[in-house]
Design an enzyme around this catalytic site. Structure first.
Site, PDB file in Angstrom:
ATOM      1  N   ASP A  37       0.811  -1.210   0.000  1.00  0.00           N
ATOM      2  CA  ASP A  37       0.000   0.000   0.000  1.00  0.00           C
ATOM      3  C   ASP A  37       0.853   1.274   0.000  1.00  0.00           C
ATOM      4  OD1 ASP A  37       0.890   0.197   2.678  1.00  0.00           O
ATOM      5  OD2 ASP A  37      -1.011  -0.445   3.503  1.00  0.00           O
ATOM      6  N   GLU A  60       7.181  -6.180  -3.965  1.00  0.00           N
ATOM      7  CA  GLU A  60       5.761  -6.528  -3.898  1.00  0.00           C
ATOM      8  C   GLU A  60       5.504  -7.667  -4.867  1.00  0.00           C
ATOM      9  OE1 GLU A  60       3.491  -5.377  -1.908  1.00  0.00           O
ATOM     10  OE2 GLU A  60       4.494  -3.620  -1.102  1.00  0.00           O
ATOM     11  N   ASP A  99       8.283 -12.157  -6.170  1.00  0.00           N
ATOM     12  CA  ASP A  99       8.062 -12.887  -4.930  1.00  0.00           C
ATOM     13  C   ASP A  99       9.175 -12.526  -3.954  1.00  0.00           C
ATOM     14  OD1 ASP A  99       8.951 -15.498  -3.360  1.00  0.00           O
ATOM     15  OD2 ASP A  99       6.790 -15.625  -3.703  1.00  0.00           O
ATOM     16  N   GLY A 100       8.822 -12.104  -2.745  1.00  0.00           N
ATOM     17  CA  GLY A 100       9.811 -11.665  -1.757  1.00  0.00           C
ATOM     18  C   GLY A 100      10.800 -12.746  -1.366  1.00  0.00           C
ATOM     19  N   ASP A 153       7.097  -6.244   5.915  1.00  0.00           N
ATOM     20  CA  ASP A 153       5.722  -5.836   6.184  1.00  0.00           C
ATOM     21  C   ASP A 153       4.844  -6.679   5.269  1.00  0.00           C
ATOM     22  OD1 ASP A 153       3.448  -4.477   6.965  1.00  0.00           O
ATOM     23  OD2 ASP A 153       3.825  -2.767   5.657  1.00  0.00           O
ATOM     24  N   ASP A 161      -0.241 -12.118   6.855  1.00  0.00           N
ATOM     25  CA  ASP A 161      -0.144 -13.130   7.901  1.00  0.00           C
ATOM     26  C   ASP A 161       0.431 -14.427   7.330  1.00  0.00           C
ATOM     27  OD1 ASP A 161      -1.157 -11.382   9.754  1.00  0.00           O
ATOM     28  OD2 ASP A 161      -3.219 -12.089   9.571  1.00  0.00           O
ATOM     29  N   PRO A 191       0.473 -18.179   0.481  1.00  0.00           N
ATOM     30  CA  PRO A 191       1.755 -17.825  -0.133  1.00  0.00           C
ATOM     31  C   PRO A 191       2.706 -17.063   0.801  1.00  0.00           C
ATOM     32  CG  PRO A 191      -0.069 -17.182  -1.569  1.00  0.00           C
ATOM     33  CD  PRO A 191      -0.666 -17.633  -0.268  1.00  0.00           C
TER      34      PRO A 191
END
Length: 150
Positions: free
Chosen positions: A1, A21, A53-54, A71, A74, A78
């Protein structure tokens, strides 16, 4: 965000942010429907937005960082890999000497989150020389508190 970028960019000493992101559509929706959250952070030249993908980014990247702030969602679906020992080890490998990692660990008032904090704590203690946890008021979350591992 874009809220995390907004807050980090408040510090004039910040030279660069790499924000990872997984979904460009989510970023676009936040820009369109919640621009008050990012307040222009995505337009700041110090912020580089990476759509990837982080977990893969931290595993495959050769970049290094002074601070890594996780950040994420939960630990279900994924996002589960972003709470894994391997992910934290990859983050540790990307940190500069003296660098720090901060990760969200859920709301402390919910039983499953207290269990997650215990798992996060055990993982981080096995990788980092020091570990602690703290809470902060985050009114958008259940019970208004969020726990973070540092």
């Amino acid at each position: 965000d874009g809220g995390m970028g907004r807050e980090v960019l408040r510090h004039p000493s910040v030279e660069k942010i790499t924000q990872v992101e997984i979904d460009r559509t989510v970023v676009d929706m936040c820009l369109e429907y919640m621009p008050h959250v990012s307040k222009g952070s995505f337009s700041d030249p110090r912020l580089e937005l990476v759509i990837e993908d982080g977990f893969k980014f931290m595993r495959d990247s050769e970049l290094s960082f002074d601070v890594i702030i996780i950040d994420c969602s939960d630990p279900i679906g994924p996002s589960q890999v972003l709470f894994s020992q391997e992910f934290y080890e990859n983050c540790h490998a990307r940190l500069n000497k003296g660098g720090i990692l901060v990760t969200q660990s859920g709301t402390p008032c919910v039983e499953k989150n207290r269990i997650q904090l215990g798992k996060t704590s055990a993982s981080l203690k096995g990788i980092f020389a020091e570990f602690t946890a703290y809470t902060a008021a985050v009114p958008t979350y259940v019970a208004g508190l969020m726990t973070f591992g540092w």
